[in-house]
Design an enzyme around this catalytic site. Structure first.
Site, mmCIF file in Angstrom:
data_model
loop_
_atom_site.group_PDB
_atom_site.id
_atom_site.type_symbol
_atom_site.label_atom_id
_atom_site.label_comp_id
_atom_site.label_asym_id
_atom_site.label_seq_id
_atom_site.Cartn_x
_atom_site.Cartn_y
_atom_site.Cartn_z
ATOM 1 N N GLY A 25 -6.438 -5.424 -38.549
ATOM 2 C CA GLY A 25 -7.487 -4.611 -39.159
ATOM 3 C C GLY A 25 -8.753 -4.635 -38.315
ATOM 4 N N GLY A 26 -9.894 -4.782 -38.957
ATOM 5 C CA GLY A 26 -11.178 -4.764 -38.250
ATOM 6 C C GLY A 26 -11.254 -5.818 -37.157
ATOM 7 N N GLY A 57 0.821 -1.219 0.000
ATOM 8 C CA GLY A 57 0.000 0.000 0.000
ATOM 9 C C GLY A 57 0.845 1.255 0.000
ATOM 10 C CG LEU A 58 3.857 3.789 -2.903
ATOM 11 C CD1 LEU A 58 4.552 4.591 -1.809
ATOM 12 C CD2 LEU A 58 4.892 3.284 -3.898
ATOM 13 C CB THR A 68 4.177 7.820 -15.232
ATOM 14 O OG1 THR A 68 5.069 8.854 -14.773
ATOM 15 C CG2 THR A 68 2.910 7.847 -14.382
ATOM 16 N N GLY A 96 0.664 9.796 -5.893
ATOM 17 C CA GLY A 96 1.073 8.710 -6.782
ATOM 18 C C GLY A 96 2.569 8.776 -6.969
ATOM 19 C CD GLU A 128 5.582 -2.070 -9.676
ATOM 20 O OE1 GLU A 128 6.783 -1.997 -9.403
ATOM 21 O OE2 GLU A 128 4.962 -3.127 -9.749
ATOM 22 N NE ARG A 145 -7.443 -10.407 -44.077
ATOM 23 C CZ ARG A 145 -8.764 -10.415 -44.218
ATOM 24 N NH1 ARG A 145 -9.453 -11.504 -43.905
ATOM 25 N NH2 ARG A 145 -9.391 -9.339 -44.644
#
Lengths: 385, 249
Positions: free
Chosen positions: A343-344, A125-126, A369, A132, A367, A272
């Site tokens: 793709g889609g 618990g930090l 950024t 943050g 942990e 593909r």
């Protein structure tokens, strides 16, 4: 995966074993657990039986006694298949077990570590709603009252802290003011079930949906003085040390995810066909895949090399920041290209590309950024001196 | 009960196989070698029999000095003892391999010898029979269920379209088929302990090679499509193909 990266026979065996376990046991369930946002007690139990929970702990605590390279390979191979399970293992070992093992006294180690190697989880618990990256601004307080400390405050985004098998969490709190006016921070071991300590599992996450993330609340929560980790005022140092190690396991998660997304994308691109040819044969796609492969090879070599530094007990703060930053950026590129190549279909939940794309985003935030990693590196190379 | 398990070191089936410049050997560069999958069934069965009846499990391989990796795997899975019989080149002749294993078997007099039904590299299917001949023991091949009593065993064999159950006295040689069991994953602490255990190494005894490879080649890859109709027969065939060939259902 052509290179064996100077791995030893047992490291290769461990890699192949974890890969098989992840493919046989985790892969068939990953999609559904993600969909339902469900923490799997069954998978956690099986991972515990395999020895994943006490990865680097010595045998006397029931641990697997892995060297750090082996531990990182464990996390990498899990993340190749499913970031959620990798997160459970990485957070438990690096953030849960780590501080207890490195900073705990014999009594605390004997009390908790065998259970933590044997199926129970522990949180770290930090982070707080208002602290943050800026951990120095921690607002949770601990006030000494007789032979007890009284904790008040809240923590947020704490992995593994709110499951039914969580034994407790290490909690960073302000215990006074230092001579220079800065806050004095100390860590406490707080067991679940302690009066005044509640855990609330967080929902509606974008990523790592099958891992447990909790908010922690402390309302006049009393813990015995012997539950302090190390000495009073050691908290900041312990936290930085824990994060140095933790960054390597987040890096391993990035590397593993990148490999998983790459394998998936390459396989798809070779199968593909458009305009009568496999899409991998179009240079614009082939070069994307070449770039990811290059990133992965470099990331793996640098990460393993940094772990060997740690095993040799050399300094590695800058290197671990580079590992975390680079691996998470390789993961970002790999997941992004993976979706693009599909793709889609890449946009549909039916295909794993979509999950890789969501899961990678945490790696640039958790942990430390990416911005904080750049700050760490730039400080270490002397930019601000 | 003492059990000897024969292990072959084979290329992972997912590896891309290339022929060496001599056109007679596989180019080992870039190939990942693993324990022959059918031998894993044999080893797992041996470990389960040991749990039930006590005794010792010895794993043996005949191969080049590089074969320590599969011996390490056998140790991590739980073999008590492993013996690497070192040959100069990768052995391809079944008689040569069997002869070397038979010599070891004569030393340790196992109650049971387990092999895989085949090695997925050279696929000669000969080991069980040649060993049986050299050691004058009964052998049962392609076994998918096994019960061992004090002096005999009962084995179920897969045969075309059905199963047969056979009995044989011990000592006996068995070749393992898929379905015999589900091989365990070595646990991480056991992997770490395995690296501290000894691998007994000895040189292979010289033996004639009865069969030698004169040439190897790779078939050009052509996709062969199968077109099925919507008749009931073909639908059953489609289900069979998806189940047995494609293994997707």
């Amino acid at each position: 995966m052509s290179l064996n990266n100077n791995l030893t026979e047992d490291q290769i065996l461990l890699r192949d074993t974890v890969r098989k376990f992840a493919e046989d046991i985790i892969k068939p369930q990953a999609k559904e657990l993600d969909e339902k946002e469900e923490f799997s007690y069954d998978i956690t139990r099986q991972m515990s039986e395999m020895g994943f929970l006490g990865a680097f702990l010595p045998e006397e605590y029931g641990g697997s006694e892995l060297d750090y390279v082996s531990y990182i390979i464990l996390v990498e191979e899990l993340a190749r298949i499913d970031s959620s399970q990798a997160a459970t293992i990485a957070a438990h070992n690096s953030l849960g077990v780590g501080p207890l093992y490195y900073y705990g006294n014999k009594q605390q180690q004997n009390k908790y570590l065998p259970e933590l190697a044997g199926g129970k989880l522990w949180g770290f618990g930090l982070t707080e709603p208002n602290a943050g990256s800026d951990a120095g601004n921690t607002q949770t307080t601990a006030v000494k009252d007789g032979n007890e400390w009284v904790l008040n405050g809240a923590k947020i985004f704490i992995t593994n802290a709110g499951t039914d098998i969580t034994l407790g969490s290490t909690v960073l709190a302000v215990t006074g003011e230092k001579a220079n006016g800065k806050k004095e921070l100390s860590c406490f071991l707080v067991e679940n079930g302690t009066r005044g300590f509640t855990q609330k599992t967080m929902h509606e996450k974008m990523m790592w949906r099958a891992s447990n993330t909790a908010e922690l609340y402390f309302e006049d929560c009393r813990v015995p003085a012997e539950n302090m980790l190390g000495e009073q005022g050691d908290g900041y140092k312990q936290m930085l040390g824990t994060l140095d190690n933790g960054r390597l396991s987040i890096a391993a998660m990035g590397l593993g995810l990148a490999q998983g997304a790459f394998d998936y994308a390459l396989n798809y691109a070779r199968e593909r066909k458009t305009f009568g040819r496999a899409i991998a044969t179009y240079q614009t796609n082939a070069f994307k895949l070449a770039d990811i492969d290059m990133g992965i090879e470099l990331a793996r070599n640098y990460l393993y090399d940094t772990c060997r530094k740690l095993d040799r007990k050399e300094r590695f703060s800058k290197e671990s920041a580079i590992c975390k930053l680079y691996c998470s950026e390789v993961a970002h590129t790999a997941a992004n290209h993976c979706v693009q190549l599909l793709g889609g279909y890449g946009l549909m939940k039916e295909y794993d590309a979509e999950r890789y794309y969501r899961d990678q985003k945490l790696l640039e935030i958790g942990e430390g950024t990416s911005e904080i990693q750049r700050l760490v590196i730039s400080r270490m190379i002397g930019c601000y001196e | 009960m003492n059990i000897l398990v024969c292990i072959s070191r084979v290329p992972d089936t997912a590896s891309r196989i290339l022929i060496g410049s001599d056109s007679k050997t596989i180019d080992p560069a870039g190939i990942k070698y693993v324990v022959n999958p059918y031998d894993e069934f044999g080893l797992e069965e041996a470990l389960r029999l040991r749990t039930k009846n006590g005794g010792e499990v010895t794993a043996v391989t005949v191969g080049t000095a590089a074969s320590t990796d599969v011996m390490r795997t056998a140790l991590a899975m739980g073999a008590d003892k492993v013996v690497l019989i070192k040959s100069e080149n990768e052995p391809t002749d079944s008689f040569y391999v069997a002869k070397n294993i038979a010599e070891l078997a004569k030393e340790i007099s196992p109650d049971l010898i387990l092999c895989g039904r085949q090695s997925v590299d050279y696929d000669s299917f000969q080991m069980t029979s040649v060993l049986a001949e050299l050691l004058d023991m009964p052998s049962v091949s392609i076994v998918s269920a096994l019960t061992v009593d004090s002096d005999k065993l009962t084995a179920e064999r897969d045969i075309e379209g059905g199963k047969e159950t056979v009995e044989a006295p011990l000592p006996c040689i068995i070749s393992a088929q898929k379905g015999l069991n589900e091989p365990r994953y070595p646990k991480l602490p056991d992997i770490m302990k395995a690296k501290r255990k000894a691998i007994e190494e000895r040189d292979a005894i010289p033996s004639e090679e009865r069969v030698t490879i004169s040439e190897m080649s790779i078939l050009s890859k052509q996709r062969v499509g199968t077109i099925l109709s919507d008749s009931d027969e073909d639908i059953a065939e489609l289900v069979r193909l998806l189940h047995e060939d494609a293994k997707v259902i």
